[in-house]
Design a protein around this motif. Structure first.
Motif, mmCIF file in Angstrom:
data_model
loop_
_atom_site.group_PDB
_atom_site.id
_atom_site.type_symbol
_atom_site.label_atom_id
_atom_site.label_comp_id
_atom_site.label_asym_id
_atom_site.label_seq_id
_atom_site.Cartn_x
_atom_site.Cartn_y
_atom_site.Cartn_z
ATOM 1 N N ILE A 191 0.855 -1.175 0.000
ATOM 2 C CA ILE A 191 0.000 0.000 0.000
ATOM 3 C C ILE A 191 0.900 1.237 0.000
ATOM 4 N N TYR A 192 0.534 2.239 -0.787
ATOM 5 C CA TYR A 192 1.294 3.478 -0.765
ATOM 6 C C TYR A 192 0.744 4.413 0.293
ATOM 7 N N GLU A 193 1.608 4.947 1.109
ATOM 8 C CA GLU A 193 1.195 5.974 2.052
ATOM 9 C C GLU A 193 1.754 7.304 1.549
ATOM 10 N N LYS A 194 0.864 8.301 1.466
ATOM 11 C CA LYS A 194 1.210 9.560 0.798
ATOM 12 C C LYS A 194 1.996 10.469 1.733
ATOM 13 N N LEU A 224 -4.326 9.654 3.491
ATOM 14 C CA LEU A 224 -2.911 9.351 3.315
ATOM 15 C C LEU A 224 -2.750 8.018 2.609
ATOM 16 N N MET A 225 -3.778 7.185 2.723
ATOM 17 C CA MET A 225 -3.749 5.878 2.057
ATOM 18 C C MET A 225 -5.095 5.638 1.394
#
Lengths: 190, 85
Positions: free
Chosen positions: A3-6, B60-61
């Motif tokens: 999963i990408y966390e921004k 954020l996800m």
């Protein structure tokens, strides 16, 4: 799955544009001891690890290395983003500009493209964990060289953080190596 | 990015860093109780603060981890590499 966390793992501050430093830093993006090599090495080796502890540590350190790759990419991006072709040429990145403009690319500090030859997977957990420990030391040494090449306090701060992480990873791999040794010894029957 | 958002983001980075460090330690020391309790405590703090941040500034996800207000907030900048700290 991933999963990408921004958000970055560590905030990257860059005080001033510095194309020359970007040229050096890029080795931790696409060089032999860089973060791409590190993450792919660990995430690939986990499939042949014999114990759950070893599978966990390779998964988690491999994942953290992906976040480090993003930190390096961010530094390079910020250091070159407003540079003119002339400035890139002066810093030895004329060839890079010709082929990639301001895009990032998987190369080392001398422009040599990334290669799978940088990483190993023997399928032997002892050999592979030794490779991982050596890789952490090589990355640590590279971060020290990079720190010597800049006077930008923001860049130094991020490089120190990354250097520290290599030291911690080395420690965790060492503990994993001991544990795998014990596991393999307990399986020997005479 | 305004000052409040930046401060919240920095705090999230600090909490998550603590969680990562404890996570790796626990991978090789799974029987130690104190770091495990600390990991659980930090994770809870991280998740609470993350919810506050996401309510104010967007997810954020994605991929099912966090909801979004209308219109879809995920595409909003700045992206992590564009933030001036």
């Amino acid at each position: 799955m991933w999963i990408y966390e921004k958000k970055l793992e560590f905030p990257v501050r860059v005080t001033k544009p510095d194309v020359q430093m970007a040229k050096y830093l890029i080795t931790q993006y696409g060089g032999p001891d860089g973060e791409l090599s590190a993450s792919l090495r660990y995430l690939n080796q986990r499939y042949s690890m014999p114990t759950n502890k070893a599978k966990a540590i390779l998964t988690d350190i491999g994942t953290e290395e992906l976040a480090h790759m993003e930190i390096i990419a961010t530094m390079v991006y910020k250091l070159v983003k407003d540079a003119s072709p002339e400035e890139m040429k002066r810093a030895g990145l004329g060839g890079h500009y010709a082929q990639h403009d301001h895009a990032l690319f998987w190369v080392d500090a001398n422009g040599v493209p990334w290669s799978a030859k940088y990483i190993a997977a023997l399928g032997d957990p002892i050999a592979d964990l030794h490779e991982d420990m050596a890789a952490e030391e090589k990355a640590r040494a590279t971060y020290e060289h990079l720190i010597h090449l800049t006077d930008d306090p923001g860049v130094i701060e991020a490089l120190r953080f990354l250097r520290e992480r290599e030291v911690v990873h080395f420690q965790r791999f060492g503990e994993t190596l001991d544990h795998v040794h014990e596991y393999l010894n307990s399986k020997k029957y005479f | 990015m305004n000052r409040d958002q930046l401060m919240l983001l920095r705090r999230l980075q600090e909490l998550q860093f603590t969680a990562i460090e404890l996570n790796l330690y626990l991978d090789t020391h799974p029987d130690e109780k104190e770091p495990l309790m600390e990991y659980n405590r930090v994770s809870q703090q991280f998740n609470n603060l993350k919810r506050t941040y996401e309510d104010r500034y967007g997810p954020l996800m994605v991929f099912g981890h966090s909801p979004s207000q209308y219109p879809w907030q995920w595409i909003n900048g700045p992206w992590p590499w564009e933030i001036e700290y």
